[in-house]
Design an enzyme around this catalytic site. Structure first.
Site: not given
Length: 229
Positions: A40, A44, A113, A116
């Site tokens: 994640e 991101d 999440d 990502e």
């Protein structure tokens, strides 16, 4: 590989060479063993870079603050969760029993999440170009709907969207003082957010205006805006 994961790959538009990466990306921290938090983190960063690069090319006249606000709209948790629901991502998540019982597979933050994490997994599986291609494909509708008019929002809205894009708690506003007669008052407001060590302050002839000034100060303190737009 299970039939269900094959179906998810078709929805994502990507077939993993390393299936373990895909499974890990779908594994929440509530599940025993390794989880998707590191993926994640990576996803991101990739998402923000790809979105920023695309916006830089698409809006050559936009100022830095405008680009930041457009990107915040693209990468906020609400947008990512909406995409994840379109992929039925909740059906494939590996959650602990507590999260399952509480409906974690529907929770916006968990879905965002996981998406990502999948971006991070695609990057590790096939490199930056594959990750970029998927991100841009998934966000096509959102990109096409953006205009610079979207940046003409008040500071409180911009601050809220920025924080939501990073899954942070919303700002807290408090009137700390009021000066003057009832017909000519000045309100003093403090804005507290978890990302800043100090509260941001604002003042104005109404509580609403003071809150907007405090929010604008917070955006500058966060480095999202430079105060010269």
């Amino acid at each position: 590989m299970s039939v269900s994961l094959s179906r998810l790959e078709r929805q994502l538009g990507y077939t993993f060479k390393d299936q373990e990466l895909m499974v890990l990306a779908l594994t929440h921290r509530s599940f025993a063993g390794r989880n998707n938090e590191r993926l994640e983190f990576l996803g991101d960063a990739i998402l923000n870079f790809v979105a920023g690069e695309a916006l830089f090319e698409r809006f050559p006249q936009a100022r830095e603050g405008q680009l930041s606000r457009l990107r915040a709209r693209l990468v906020k948790g609400e947008t990512l969760a909406l995409l994840a629901r379109g992929f039925d991502l909740g059906e494939y998540l590996r959650l602990g029993s507590g999260e399952l019982k509480s409906g974690g597979f529907r929770r916006e933050s968990i879905l965002a999440d996981a998406l990502e994490a999948l971006i991070g997994a695609i990057y590790l599986d096939a490199g930056m170009e594959a990750a970029r291609e998927r991100v841009l494909a998934w966000l096509t509708t959102e990109f096409d709907s953006l205009t610079l008019v979207d940046t003409n929002k008040d500071p409180k809205t911009r601050l809220q969207e920025f924080l939501q894009s990073r899954a942070c708690e919303l700002p807290r506003y408090e009137v700390v003082d009021i000066h003057g007669e009832p017909h000519c008052r000045t309100f003093f407001v403090e804005c507290e957010i978890n990302l800043l060590n100090e509260k941001s302050r604002g003042q104005g002839v109404s509580r609403r205006i003071a809150e907007q000034v405090a929010a604008a100060a917070a955006l500058i303190a966060l480095g999202v805006e430079n105060g010269h737009e």
